[in-house]
Design an enzyme around this catalytic site. Structure first.
Site: not given
Length: 250
Positions: A9-11, A94, A96, A166, A172, A212, A233-234
């Protein structure tokens, strides 16, 4: 046998050129993986990245879609539009989106319906905040989020749903649920699916861990019986890091 999946998930990261370059790099390093590999990119990347990954073992996902089919909704991107780019999946629910854009269970239900109606598979995210975890409410939260947006689906529609658990407190933050904590809630989520759709459907439902997850902890997480992969994610923004997680299935 349910699918094993590692999804990125590049966001809101990478401009178009950077995204295309990363996708190209991934097609070079990810060969014959032992799981399904999906990359979730911003809308503007989808059509270009679809071209780059054509013929590779990588599938494409959007990070969102609108809760309306079409019309005067300036700036929105419909499920039909997403599908037309070559994407196969869409990430919905998600934390966010729920927190920053106030997406309610009803809005998400509409998005899920439209995504499925347009032939997309849905990666549906659920999970609790730190306060909810500390109050031991994680099970109630996950069950309510499923009931609010996806448990109305038919058994046939359900086959196109992937669940991503999640824990919001681990996104993150560098904090990760321990493999045992993650397995415990994944098993509970699977039991909730079984209550609605039966044991066989529950057994065939892919449940990903998001929060994470990295190459160092992926093997321990993925070794658990109810963890079928990760929503990353990251670590999905660097080809080597993402490949390290995919390789946890080897």
């Amino acid at each position: 046998m349910r699918k094993k999946i590692v999804a990125g998930n590049w966001k809101m990261n990478k401009n178009l050129q950077e995204g295309v370059a990363l996708a190209k790099e991934l097609t070079e390093v990810v060969k014959n993986p032992n799981c399904d590999v999906i990359i979730g990119t911003p809308f503007i990347h989808l059509a270009s990245v679809a071209e780059v990954i054509k013929g590779s073992s990588i599938k494409l996902s959007a990070e969102n879609c609108a809760d309306k089919a079409s019309g005067a909704y300036t700036g929105e991107v419909s499920a039909e539009m997403v599908k037309s780019t070559g994407a196969e999946y869409v990430i919905l629910g998600h934390s966010e989106r729920r927190e920053y854009y106030h997406e309610t269970p009803e809005i998400l239900k509409e998005k899920v319906n439209l995504a499925l109606a347009n032939g997309l598979k849905v990666i549906f995210c659920i999970g609790e905040s730190l306060a909810q975890r500390e109050a031991n409410e994680q099970e109630a939260v996950c069950k309510a989020e499923l009931a609010g947006s996806v448990f109305h689906l038919s058994a046939e529609e359900w086959k196109n749903i992937v669940i991503a658990y999640e824990p919001i407190w681990a996104i993150g933050t560098g904090k990760t649920a321990t493999a045992d904590q993650a397995e415990e809630i994944h098993a509970y989520i699977r039991s909730c699916v079984a209550e609605v759709y039966g044991a066989e459907a529950a057994d065939n439902t892919t449940i990903l861990y998001g929060g994470s997850c990295k190459a160092s902890n992926a093997p321990e997480l993925f070794a658990k019986p109810d963890i079928d992969g990760g929503l990353i994610g990251g670590a999905s923004l660097k080809a080597a890091d993402f490949k390290g997680i995919i390789d946890a299935w080897n």
